[in-house]
Motif scaffolding. Structure first.
Motif, PDB file in Angstrom:
ATOM      1  N   VAL A 144     -28.929  58.045  51.690  1.00  0.00           N
ATOM      2  CA  VAL A 144     -28.481  59.018  52.801  1.00  0.00           C
ATOM      3  C   VAL A 144     -29.413  59.952  52.807  1.00  0.00           C
ATOM      4  O   VAL A 144     -29.918  60.418  53.791  1.00  0.00           O
ATOM      5  CB  VAL A 144     -26.923  59.220  52.904  1.00  0.00           C
ATOM      6  N   SER A 145     -29.461  60.624  51.548  1.00  0.00           N
ATOM      7  CA  SER A 145     -30.144  62.051  51.553  1.00  0.00           C
ATOM      8  C   SER A 145     -31.787  61.698  51.866  1.00  0.00           C
ATOM      9  O   SER A 145     -32.290  62.625  52.439  1.00  0.00           O
ATOM     10  CB  SER A 145     -30.260  62.489  49.924  1.00  0.00           C
ATOM     11  N   LEU A 146     -32.287  60.304  51.377  1.00  0.00           N
ATOM     12  CA  LEU A 146     -33.633  60.205  51.551  1.00  0.00           C
ATOM     13  C   LEU A 146     -33.900  60.028  53.196  1.00  0.00           C
ATOM     14  O   LEU A 146     -34.739  60.274  53.810  1.00  0.00           O
ATOM     15  CB  LEU A 146     -34.113  58.914  50.972  1.00  0.00           C
ATOM     16  N   LEU A 147     -32.983  59.197  53.771  1.00  0.00           N
ATOM     17  CA  LEU A 147     -33.160  58.827  55.245  1.00  0.00           C
ATOM     18  C   LEU A 147     -32.863  60.077  56.060  1.00  0.00           C
ATOM     19  O   LEU A 147     -33.493  60.233  57.046  1.00  0.00           O
ATOM     20  CB  LEU A 147     -32.098  57.796  55.328  1.00  0.00           C
ATOM     21  N   VAL A 148     -31.979  61.032  55.644  1.00  0.00           N
ATOM     22  CA  VAL A 148     -31.720  62.257  56.500  1.00  0.00           C
ATOM     23  C   VAL A 148     -32.680  63.166  56.409  1.00  0.00           C
ATOM     24  O   VAL A 148     -33.360  63.505  57.522  1.00  0.00           O
ATOM     25  CB  VAL A 148     -30.382  62.850  55.790  1.00  0.00           C
ATOM     26  N   ASP A 149     -33.409  63.276  55.270  1.00  0.00           N
ATOM     27  CA  ASP A 149     -34.729  64.061  55.040  1.00  0.00           C
ATOM     28  C   ASP A 149     -35.647  63.653  55.998  1.00  0.00           C
ATOM     29  O   ASP A 149     -36.317  64.329  56.669  1.00  0.00           O
ATOM     30  CB  ASP A 149     -34.925  64.136  53.543  1.00  0.00           C
ATOM     31  N   ALA A 150     -36.087  62.448  55.669  1.00  0.00           N
ATOM     32  CA  ALA A 150     -37.226  61.785  56.587  1.00  0.00           C
ATOM     33  C   ALA A 150     -37.014  61.712  58.353  1.00  0.00           C
ATOM     34  O   ALA A 150     -37.728  61.884  59.057  1.00  0.00           O
ATOM     35  CB  ALA A 150     -37.246  60.232  56.231  1.00  0.00           C
ATOM     36  N   SER A 151     -35.717  61.607  58.462  1.00  0.00           N
ATOM     37  CA  SER A 151     -35.310  61.565  59.968  1.00  0.00           C
ATOM     38  C   SER A 151     -35.388  62.825  60.601  1.00  0.00           C
ATOM     39  O   SER A 151     -35.854  63.008  61.773  1.00  0.00           O
ATOM     40  CB  SER A 151     -33.770  60.992  60.184  1.00  0.00           C
ATOM     41  N   ILE A 152     -35.038  64.073  59.921  1.00  0.00           N
ATOM     42  CA  ILE A 152     -34.973  65.103  60.356  1.00  0.00           C
ATOM     43  C   ILE A 152     -36.458  65.658  60.521  1.00  0.00           C
ATOM     44  O   ILE A 152     -36.614  66.371  61.855  1.00  0.00           O
ATOM     45  CB  ILE A 152     -34.220  66.064  59.471  1.00  0.00           C
ATOM     46  N   GLU A 153     -37.180  65.466  59.664  1.00  0.00           N
ATOM     47  CA  GLU A 153     -38.385  65.831  59.700  1.00  0.00           C
ATOM     48  C   GLU A 153     -39.338  65.083  60.898  1.00  0.00           C
ATOM     49  O   GLU A 153     -39.899  65.953  61.763  1.00  0.00           O
ATOM     50  CB  GLU A 153     -39.281  65.344  58.389  1.00  0.00           C
ATOM     51  N   GLN A 154     -38.948  63.940  60.945  1.00  0.00           N
ATOM     52  CA  GLN A 154     -39.542  63.122  62.301  1.00  0.00           C
ATOM     53  C   GLN A 154     -39.152  63.879  63.391  1.00  0.00           C
ATOM     54  O   GLN A 154     -39.817  64.026  64.441  1.00  0.00           O
ATOM     55  CB  GLN A 154     -39.233  61.687  62.166  1.00  0.00           C
ATOM     56  N   ALA A 155     -37.707  64.029  63.553  1.00  0.00           N
ATOM     57  CA  ALA A 155     -37.079  64.567  64.750  1.00  0.00           C
ATOM     58  C   ALA A 155     -37.620  65.926  65.099  1.00  0.00           C
ATOM     59  O   ALA A 155     -37.753  66.200  66.312  1.00  0.00           O
ATOM     60  CB  ALA A 155     -35.444  64.751  64.536  1.00  0.00           C
ATOM     61  N   GLU A 156     -37.794  66.796  64.100  1.00  0.00           N
ATOM     62  CA  GLU A 156     -38.389  68.064  64.313  1.00  0.00           C
ATOM     63  C   GLU A 156     -39.888  68.093  64.744  1.00  0.00           C
ATOM     64  O   GLU A 156     -40.136  69.012  65.948  1.00  0.00           O
ATOM     65  CB  GLU A 156     -38.427  68.961  62.967  1.00  0.00           C
ATOM     66  N   ARG A 157     -40.615  67.126  64.335  1.00  0.00           N
ATOM     67  CA  ARG A 157     -41.826  67.213  65.084  1.00  0.00           C
ATOM     68  C   ARG A 157     -41.810  66.552  66.436  1.00  0.00           C
ATOM     69  O   ARG A 157     -42.557  67.180  67.173  1.00  0.00           O
ATOM     70  CB  ARG A 157     -42.837  66.134  64.049  1.00  0.00           C
ATOM     71  N   GLN A 158     -41.000  65.713  66.629  1.00  0.00           N
ATOM     72  CA  GLN A 158     -40.949  65.117  68.180  1.00  0.00           C
ATOM     73  C   GLN A 158     -40.431  66.021  69.072  1.00  0.00           C
ATOM     74  O   GLN A 158     -40.947  66.289  70.072  1.00  0.00           O
ATOM     75  CB  GLN A 158     -39.996  64.070  68.225  1.00  0.00           C
ATOM     76  N   LYS A 159     -39.544  66.909  68.505  1.00  0.00           N
ATOM     77  CA  LYS A 159     -38.911  68.213  69.376  1.00  0.00           C
ATOM     78  C   LYS A 159     -39.989  69.144  69.805  1.00  0.00           C
ATOM     79  O   LYS A 159     -40.222  69.680  70.797  1.00  0.00           O
ATOM     80  CB  LYS A 159     -37.663  68.747  68.766  1.00  0.00           C
ATOM     81  N   ALA A 160     -40.766  69.297  68.847  1.00  0.00           N
ATOM     82  CA  ALA A 160     -41.742  70.586  68.914  1.00  0.00           C
ATOM     83  C   ALA A 160     -42.949  70.116  69.857  1.00  0.00           C
ATOM     84  O   ALA A 160     -43.640  71.023  70.415  1.00  0.00           O
ATOM     85  CB  ALA A 160     -42.361  70.979  67.720  1.00  0.00           C
ATOM     86  N   VAL A 161     -43.150  68.780  69.880  1.00  0.00           N
ATOM     87  CA  VAL A 161     -44.298  68.485  70.572  1.00  0.00           C
ATOM     88  C   VAL A 161     -44.307  68.715  72.059  1.00  0.00           C
ATOM     89  O   VAL A 161     -44.990  68.793  72.897  1.00  0.00           O
ATOM     90  CB  VAL A 161     -44.796  66.778  70.439  1.00  0.00           C
ATOM     91  N   HIS A 162     -42.861  68.628  72.372  1.00  0.00           N
ATOM     92  CA  HIS A 162     -42.701  68.624  73.963  1.00  0.00           C
ATOM     93  C   HIS A 162     -41.992  70.092  74.339  1.00  0.00           C
ATOM     94  O   HIS A 162     -41.508  70.569  73.478  1.00  0.00           O
ATOM     95  CB  HIS A 162     -41.488  67.355  74.149  1.00  0.00           C
ATOM     96  N   GLY A 163     -41.959  70.445  75.522  1.00  0.00           N
ATOM     97  CA  GLY A 163     -41.300  71.677  76.132  1.00  0.00           C
ATOM     98  C   GLY A 163     -41.990  72.772  75.887  1.00  0.00           C
ATOM     99  O   GLY A 163     -43.430  72.792  75.069  1.00  0.00           O
ATOM    100  N   PRO A 164     -41.963  73.851  76.298  1.00  0.00           N
ATOM    101  CA  PRO A 164     -42.567  75.255  76.211  1.00  0.00           C
ATOM    102  C   PRO A 164     -42.559  75.764  74.720  1.00  0.00           C
ATOM    103  O   PRO A 164     -41.771  75.404  74.025  1.00  0.00           O
ATOM    104  CB  PRO A 164     -41.892  76.039  77.003  1.00  0.00           C
TER     105      PRO A 164
END
Length: 583
Positions: A304-324
């Motif tokens: 869980v720790s490995l998957l959560v760390d990787a998933s959050i990192e990917q989610a942060e990049r995806q959110k940052a690419v879009h929006g103001p």
């Protein structure tokens, strides 16, 4: 003459005979040469590496001749002082006899180890007054070594003070972490609350769920990339409730789930929720048995720790690419810069550097941002290379000053050193420190693979790349990890095996120069000359060959590359200096 010689590198350079008399070394290049070899871990350096650091602006053949002459002159001066036995050379290496030579920098390291961080005096500046105008690799090496000595002494002194502080445990097995080992406070670090895994109506399952929750929380806390807090029971399944809980706990993400039991069998469902957006980011199910409860808890905590760390990192990049993008939003600025870097094209990397430096306007001590910006400048293909290089080094120093014990910072620092053709031993030092802090870090293993590859350690490099992808299969740097694997196989003579990961890498990044060039070299190695030539006809392919050549430090690997290219009669022998693109 019997006895031990002493080499002083801290302060003004000096070599002293056993009698105390000073041995004259009038040439600055000889002084630099002795220093470069003396500071190496084993007291020896590759000739090509020395040539690159001391005669970087000369053609290869002329540089080799200059190194031969300098070694001959140095040996003459040493022989005259009955010190000829200190210098040993062969066709590929230069070595110092450390049995009969005491080097003050090495003595400083031993003193720190023996006294637990206490030093008799603050060391003087390394090679005070020595510089070689126009030899950027040497100047970069000198700057890096001075910074490294400052870090080592400072860290050892702080650890010594911490051990002397009342209430701090002195047993290394139970000592509380020093402030240096604590995560750097930055708003760009994602935050997650671990909520208790519960069962609707099973007391035993509830107790097991609480134990698993504790294990997950402990495992996640080992990641320097996350800010972890412990929550209570999860709220009802309403987005508004989760958003309120996130505000109360001051986190963005919630890790929640449930546990079910049927006899001795246990099923655990875990979900990662973006509590602010009300979206599920990741979910997984784990099955186990109460007869092996502790092993089951360990397995869930690790996975869980490995998957959560990787998933959050990917989610942060995806959110940052879009929006103001607000100029004071450090979090979105950083993660958009991180996403742009992984596009691996020039314009995106230049923009990534600009955004990362904007983070420093908001958070001046943000080591993540300065380390990312340093690496971007190091590989930016800037028109003004000298300015980009100076900026990369300044940002690297800033990052190490404010986050020198953070694995993220240490990874980018190692990459920056490699990209600037700096000292591989220092990059290796950064990676070993990062792995000591966080042993199972996909990012650190990725950077470690490139350091091993540059140093010629292809077997371990391959293992590190494979381990990095095993821990984080969907990593944003997957194509570069595959490229590293391909190069490790290629340089080990396994040409057919090398083609496989390079083909996959090219599917992720079509037309990327170093990837295409690496596949061309692998095809040439298999004897498929026509296919290799076809690859080299692609745009940026020949430039990719030059990039690979500049990255390699091992003389046998440089020679192998020249051998593969020799039948093609490509004009212009690649220089050993330069940048490795897009790691």
């Amino acid at each position: 003459m019997g006895g031990v010689f002493r080499l002083r590198l801290l302060g003004p350079f000096a070599l002293f005979a056993p009698s105390g008399a000073r041995v004259a070394i009038p040439s600055r290049k000889s002084v630099a040469l002795l220093s470069l070899v003396a500071m190496a871990r084993a007291g020896e350096r590759d000739r090509a590496w020395l040539q690159n650091h001391l005669w970087s602006n000369r053609p290869v053949q002329q540089g080799r001749a200059s190194l031969r002459r300098e070694l001959a002159n140095l040996r003459t001066q040493l022989v005259a002082a009955d010190a000829g036995h200190l210098l040993e050379t062969c066709h590929s290496r230069v070595r110092l006899n450390l049995v009969d030579l005491i080097v003050d920098v090495r003595e400083l390291e031993r003193e720190l180890a023996a006294t637990g961080g206490a030093t008799s005096a603050v060391p003087d500046e390394l090679l005070e007054g020595i510089d070689l105008p126009g030899e950027e690799p040497f100047e970069d090496w000198l700057r890096e070594q001075r910074l490294w000595i400052t870090e080592v002494v400072g860290r050892a002194s702080r650890e010594a003070r911490a051990r002397q502080t009342p209430g701090v445990a002195k047993d290394s097995g139970s000592a509380a972490p020093s402030c240096d080992d604590a995560p750097v406070a930055m708003h760009v670090r994602p935050s997650v609350a671990v909520l208790r895994l519960s069962s609707a109506c099973d007391i035993l399952a509830d107790a097991v769920g609480e134990g698993i929750t504790d294990e997950i929380g402990v495992a996640l806390s080992r990641f320097s990339t996350l800010s972890v807090v412990r929550g209570g029971l999860p709220p009802p399944a309403k987005c508004a409730d989760r958003a309120q809980l996130c505000r109360e706990l001051k986190v963005r993400y919630l890790l929640e789930g449930g546990i079910q039991r049927c006899g001795g069998d246990v099923r655990v469902n875990v979900r990662l929720i973006d509590g602010v957006a009300g979206e599920q980011v990741w979910a997984e199910r784990f099955d186990g048995n109460l007869a092996e409860l502790f092993a089951f808890q360990d397995r869930i905590g690790e996975a869980v720790s490995l998957l959560v760390d990787a998933s959050i990192e990917q989610a942060e990049r995806q959110k940052a690419v879009h929006g103001p993008l607000a100029p004071d939003d450090a979090c979105r600025l950083y993660w958009r810069a991180s996403a742009l870097l992984r596009s691996f094209d020039r314009d995106s990397i230049v923009q990534a550097a600009r955004l990362a430096e904007q983070v420093l306007d908001v958070e001046p001590d943000n080591a993540w941002a300065s380390s990312l910006a340093a690496f971007c400048h190091a590989i930016s293909w800037a028109d003004d290379a000298a300015t980009a290089r100076a900026r990369a080094l300044a940002l690297h120093e800033h990052a190490m000053r404010h986050g020198g014990n953070d694995p993220v910072v240490l990874g980018y620092a190692a990459g920056t050193i490699l990209a600037l053709s700096g000292d591989v031993a220092l990059a290796d030092h950064h990676i070993e420190r990062a792995l000591k802090i966080q042993p199972r870090s996909a990012t650190t293993l990725f950077w470690g693979g490139w350091v091993d590859l540059a140093a010629g350690r292809t077997a371990r490099g391959l293992l590190r790349f494979e381990a990095a992808l095993g821990l984080h299969p969907r990593s944003g740097v997957r194509p570069l990890a595959l490229t590293g694997m391909g190069l490790c196989l290629l340089l080990s003579g396994r040409y057919d095996d090398a083609v496989v990961p390079l083909l996959e890498a090219e599917q992720h990044l079509p037309g990327h120069g170093p990837i295409v060039a690496a596949r061309a070299l692998a095809l040439l190695g298999t004897g498929r000359r026509a296919d290799g030539m076809a690859c080299l006809q692609q745009p940026n392919a020949v430039g990719g060959v030059t990039t690979i050549a500049r990255f390699l430090r091992s003389a046998p690997h440089v020679e192998l590359l020249a051998t593969l290219l020799a039948p093609l009669r490509i004009e212009g022998e690649p220089n050993a200096r330069g940048r490795k693109v897009g790691s």
